[in-house]
Enzyme design. Structure first.
Site, PDB file in Angstrom:
ATOM      1  N   CYS A 128      -2.597  -4.194   2.760  1.00 19.50           N
ATOM      2  CA  CYS A 128      -3.300  -3.409   1.743  1.00 19.50           C
ATOM      3  C   CYS A 128      -3.486  -1.980   2.211  1.00 19.50           C
ATOM      4  CB  CYS A 128      -4.658  -4.056   1.435  1.00 19.50           C
ATOM      5  SG  CYS A 128      -5.670  -3.104   0.289  1.00 19.50           S
ATOM      6  N   CYS A 131      -6.884  -0.448   1.473  1.00 19.20           N
ATOM      7  CA  CYS A 131      -7.925  -0.897   2.403  1.00 19.20           C
ATOM      8  C   CYS A 131      -7.822  -0.209   3.757  1.00 19.20           C
ATOM      9  CB  CYS A 131      -7.824  -2.411   2.618  1.00 19.20           C
ATOM     10  SG  CYS A 131      -7.747  -3.394   1.107  1.00 19.20           S
ATOM     11  N   ASP A 132      -6.609  -0.025   4.270  1.00 15.97           N
ATOM     12  CA  ASP A 132      -6.439   0.297   5.687  1.00 15.97           C
ATOM     13  C   ASP A 132      -5.727   1.612   5.996  1.00 15.97           C
ATOM     14  OD1 ASP A 132      -7.674  -2.108   6.289  1.00 15.97           O
ATOM     15  OD2 ASP A 132      -5.795  -3.225   6.359  1.00 15.97           O
TER      16      ASP A 132
END
Length: 314
Positions: A128, A131-132
């Site tokens: 993701c 997300c990261d």
């Protein structure tokens, strides 16, 4: 109420249902916590100002719903029967009945199937970018895939990473032309085609990937600080496909502006019905919606719909 699945959506639904005295039983599964359990630092969930480990956040969610009376069964559902009321959910030889069921089984990111990939999950291996990506400022990252998801991941990563290399097993892409053109126009994106990742390199952190040419079997290593597998997600809906409406990819279909499925009393929340956003915060919001929809459904069955709609939610 029975809630099937233990992740942001399921635990949030349990919290709201427990506070509404709906006596929720959460059959959370052996792999409770969902994709957050293979996520290291979470920095984009409201309220955690210093970030939080994914498993720790899921434990917080679980404890909060348990505080208000939610019950938990750490086992996997083996069969459901939504053909009549009460609705039936089976775990091995045991059958549970409820007037409402919330399906919150989520979706699973497809993995490359490498032992080294599993070893380095959360240590440079991610599924993701939203997300990261912020963990890779000025770094070099590899994106594996050839569809729209891979192109989106690569585009988002260029906001942070100094260089992004897209690796795809073919020389043609499934991605839409407009997305391909956008990525090809970026001076931060390199391309390696007709190659697959044979191994993710590194001990404690990703240091590179070993690639293999699918035509010649030649292998070579490239240095990288992270690898994002962007080869799609699979909704965890196998148990429900014969009874609940779903799209061609298997995601459950809910009515517009609602979490209702085609079966009265059955609601779907989180990634099991969302193939667009797939974030913890959107899954949690969906879980809240599912619990409120289920409460109103139960109130309407008992002739108290107005009371349920006016009930305080704080």
């Amino acid at each position: 109420m029975i809630i099937i699945g233990g992740g942001p959506a399921g635990y949030t639904a349990a919290l709201y249902a427990a506070r509404a005295n709906l006596r929720p039983l959460v059959i959370e599964g052996f792999n409770w916590g969902g994709q957050l359990m293979i996520t290291s630092d979470v920095e984009n969930y409201p309220g955690y100002t210093d970030g939080v480990l994914g498993p720790e956040m899921m434990q917080d969610f679980r404890r909060q719903s348990e505080r208000f009376g939610a019950e938990f069964l750490t086992d996997d559902v083996t069969k459901v029967d939504f053909s009549e009321q009460p609705l039936r959910v089976s775990v091995e030889g045991d059958e549970y009945e409820a007037h409402t069921v919330i399906v919150a089984t989520g979706a699973t990111a497809r993995q490359l199937g490498l032992e080294s990939e599993q070893k380095l999950q959360g240590r440079g291996v991610s599924y993701c970018a939203t997300c990261d990506a912020a963990f890779f400022p000025g770094k070099h990252v590899v994106v594996v895939g050839g569809g729209d998801s891979a192109m989106e991941e690569a585009t988002f990563l260029t906001r942070f990473a100094a260089k992004v290399t897209i690796v795809h097993r073919r020389d043609e892409f499934r991605a839409s032309q407009i997305m391909l053109d956008r990525d090809r126009a970026s001076d931060k994106i390199d391309w390696i085609t007709t190659a697959v990742v044979d191994e993710v390199l590194g001990e404690d952190r990703v240091t590179g990937v070993r690639l293999r040419d699918v035509n010649t079997d030649e292998t070579w290593d490239i240095g990288a600080d992270g690898m994002f597998a962007a080869i799609g997600h699979d909704p965890n809906t196998g148990l429900f496909l014969e009874q609940l409406d779903h799209d061609d990819a298997g995601y459950l279909i809910t009515k517009s502006g609602s979490t209702e499925t085609n079966v009265p009393g059955v609601f779907a929340v989180g990634d099991v019905q969302d193939h667009v956003y797939r974030q913890a915060v959107t899954a949690a919001g969906s879980g809240c919606m599912g619990a409120l929809d289920a409460e109103r459904y139960l109130a309407a069955r008992e002739g108290h719909l107005m009371a349920a709609e006016a009930a305080p939610r704080m």
